[in-house]
Design a protein around this motif. Sequence first.
Motif, PDB file in Angstrom:
ATOM      1  N   UNK A   1     -52.878 -32.368  19.205  1.00  0.00           N
ATOM      2  CA  UNK A   1     -51.645 -32.534  18.427  1.00  0.00           C
ATOM      3  C   UNK A   1     -51.668 -31.811  17.087  1.00  0.00           C
ATOM      4  N   UNK A   2     -52.785 -31.882  16.373  1.00  0.00           N
ATOM      5  CA  UNK A   2     -52.885 -31.200  15.083  1.00  0.00           C
ATOM      6  C   UNK A   2     -52.858 -29.688  15.272  1.00  0.00           C
ATOM      7  N   UNK A   3     -53.467 -29.201  16.329  1.00  0.00           N
ATOM      8  CA  UNK A   3     -53.461 -27.764  16.597  1.00  0.00           C
ATOM      9  C   UNK A   3     -52.045 -27.257  16.836  1.00  0.00           C
ATOM     10  N   UNK A   4     -51.311 -27.956  17.692  1.00  0.00           N
ATOM     11  CA  UNK A   4     -49.956 -27.510  18.048  1.00  0.00           C
ATOM     12  C   UNK A   4     -49.011 -27.597  16.853  1.00  0.00           C
ATOM     13  N   UNK A   5     -48.978 -28.751  16.198  1.00  0.00           N
ATOM     14  CA  UNK A   5     -48.066 -28.916  15.073  1.00  0.00           C
ATOM     15  C   UNK A   5     -48.480 -28.063  13.877  1.00  0.00           C
ATOM     16  N   UNK A   6     -49.793 -27.858  13.716  1.00  0.00           N
ATOM     17  CA  UNK A   6     -50.260 -27.035  12.610  1.00  0.00           C
ATOM     18  C   UNK A   6     -49.764 -25.605  12.710  1.00  0.00           C
ATOM     19  N   UNK A   7     -49.711 -25.069  13.921  1.00  0.00           N
ATOM     20  CA  UNK A   7     -49.223 -23.707  14.124  1.00  0.00           C
ATOM     21  C   UNK A   7     -47.780 -23.563  13.642  1.00  0.00           C
ATOM     22  N   UNK A   8     -46.968 -24.584  13.878  1.00  0.00           N
ATOM     23  CA  UNK A   8     -45.546 -24.500  13.546  1.00  0.00           C
ATOM     24  C   UNK A   8     -45.235 -24.842  12.087  1.00  0.00           C
ATOM     25  N   UNK A   9     -46.000 -25.775  11.485  1.00  0.00           N
ATOM     26  CA  UNK A   9     -45.603 -26.295  10.175  1.00  0.00           C
ATOM     27  C   UNK A   9     -46.574 -25.997   9.039  1.00  0.00           C
ATOM     28  N   UNK A  10     -47.715 -25.360   9.339  1.00  0.00           N
ATOM     29  CA  UNK A  10     -48.743 -25.125   8.316  1.00  0.00           C
ATOM     30  C   UNK A  10     -48.178 -24.374   7.104  1.00  0.00           C
ATOM     31  N   UNK A  11     -47.496 -23.284   7.342  1.00  0.00           N
ATOM     32  CA  UNK A  11     -47.008 -22.458   6.238  1.00  0.00           C
ATOM     33  C   UNK A  11     -45.969 -23.189   5.399  1.00  0.00           C
ATOM     34  N   UNK A  12     -45.026 -23.844   6.059  1.00  0.00           N
ATOM     35  CA  UNK A  12     -43.957 -24.538   5.330  1.00  0.00           C
ATOM     36  C   UNK A  12     -44.516 -25.662   4.467  1.00  0.00           C
ATOM     37  N   UNK A  13     -45.472 -26.392   5.001  1.00  0.00           N
ATOM     38  CA  UNK A  13     -46.061 -27.511   4.246  1.00  0.00           C
ATOM     39  C   UNK A  13     -46.801 -26.997   3.022  1.00  0.00           C
ATOM     40  N   UNK A  14     -47.602 -25.943   3.181  1.00  0.00           N
ATOM     41  CA  UNK A  14     -48.346 -25.406   2.043  1.00  0.00           C
ATOM     42  C   UNK A  14     -47.411 -24.810   0.997  1.00  0.00           C
ATOM     43  N   UNK A  15     -46.272 -24.289   1.434  1.00  0.00           N
ATOM     44  CA  UNK A  15     -45.340 -23.648   0.510  1.00  0.00           C
ATOM     45  C   UNK A  15     -44.572 -24.657  -0.330  1.00  0.00           C
ATOM     46  N   UNK A  16     -44.124 -25.757   0.291  1.00  0.00           N
ATOM     47  CA  UNK A  16     -43.185 -26.650  -0.378  1.00  0.00           C
ATOM     48  C   UNK A  16     -43.762 -28.001  -0.816  1.00  0.00           C
ATOM     49  N   UNK A  17     -44.884 -28.426  -0.245  1.00  0.00           N
ATOM     50  CA  UNK A  17     -45.351 -29.790  -0.503  1.00  0.00           C
ATOM     51  C   UNK A  17     -46.642 -29.865  -1.311  1.00  0.00           C
ATOM     52  N   UNK A  18     -47.283 -28.739  -1.574  1.00  0.00           N
ATOM     53  CA  UNK A  18     -48.558 -28.772  -2.278  1.00  0.00           C
ATOM     54  C   UNK A  18     -48.344 -28.795  -3.791  1.00  0.00           C
ATOM     55  N   UNK A  19     -48.002 -29.972  -4.310  1.00  0.00           N
ATOM     56  CA  UNK A  19     -47.868 -30.140  -5.751  1.00  0.00           C
ATOM     57  C   UNK A  19     -48.280 -31.567  -6.113  1.00  0.00           C
ATOM     58  N   UNK A  20     -48.721 -31.796  -7.352  1.00  0.00           N
ATOM     59  CA  UNK A  20     -49.269 -33.106  -7.735  1.00  0.00           C
ATOM     60  C   UNK A  20     -48.317 -34.282  -7.559  1.00  0.00           C
ATOM     61  N   UNK A  21     -47.034 -34.111  -7.819  1.00  0.00           N
ATOM     62  CA  UNK A  21     -46.103 -35.232  -7.733  1.00  0.00           C
ATOM     63  C   UNK A  21     -45.857 -35.654  -6.280  1.00  0.00           C
ATOM     64  N   UNK A  22     -45.775 -34.691  -5.382  1.00  0.00           N
ATOM     65  CA  UNK A  22     -45.654 -35.009  -3.952  1.00  0.00           C
ATOM     66  C   UNK A  22     -46.891 -35.748  -3.463  1.00  0.00           C
ATOM     67  N   UNK A  23     -48.050 -35.269  -3.898  1.00  0.00           N
ATOM     68  CA  UNK A  23     -49.318 -35.904  -3.526  1.00  0.00           C
ATOM     69  C   UNK A  23     -49.375 -37.331  -4.049  1.00  0.00           C
TER      70      UNK A  23
END
Length: 272
Positions: free
Chosen positions: A94-116
């Motif tokens: 599951x992580x392999x399949x979903x990671x292929x599709x969403x890895x870039x978007x998640x790193x682009x938009x969600x990697x910030x201290x307040x979201x964390x």
Amino acid sequence: MLDWPLLLKALILGIVEGLTEFLPVSSTGHLIIVGSLLDYTDEQSKVFKIVIQLAAILAVCWFYRKRIVQVTLGMWNREPERRFAINILIAFLPALVLGVFFHHAIKTYLFNPLTVAGALIVGGLIILYVERRPRKVRFESVDDITWREALKVGFAQTLAMFPGVSRAGATIMGGLVFGLSRRAATELSFFLAIPTMLAATVYDVYKARDLLVMDDLSVFAVGFAAAFVAAALTVKTLLRYVSNHSFEVFAWYRIGFGLLVLITAYTGLVEW
């Protein structure tokens, strides 16, 4: 000439990675927050975080080296080892399949201290809920689980794609919900980390290959060594801890840390 302030940052972040990677507190979230505090968020830092994650993976491989060799050699002709290897593969998919599709978007938009920070708080509340709900242990050992439980835990792990959730937290809590004992859920989290984190590391290294330069070797070496030692100690200590304790202490830590980040941001004490 060595950049001693930068080496100190590498040492701190390596220790943070090693201590938090296998605890249900989110290593990625901690690296984002601590990296922001240390003002280490440039292009070099992105590659650095990949390198120290690899150190944490190798620490688990070293800790379980006998089991890994046993499974590798025996899965071709012995049923227990074959079933174990298949379960890990199923849980990883599951992580392999979903990671292929969403890895870039998640790193682009969600990697910030307040979201964390928000994810830390929500994850802490979920841990408290899981720990306090009635549950029945159906699988005492990681060797006892079926492919169905492995798949369920694998889907639980995908929640950790959201930074701050915690891969360890998602898999351990998922394991508890699906009937695994504390030790079995924790060990499954460790074994599942190997293919999951290794795949993510290889992908990230490939994407960042142009940023790899020899001048950064000393910084990466310090962070790598610190992460390896801290991770090895954490794995051993956590297995001993979970035998007689719940994970509630980690839940309260997550909630407190997340609130601290949000309060400092709201009051302007820290420019996140």
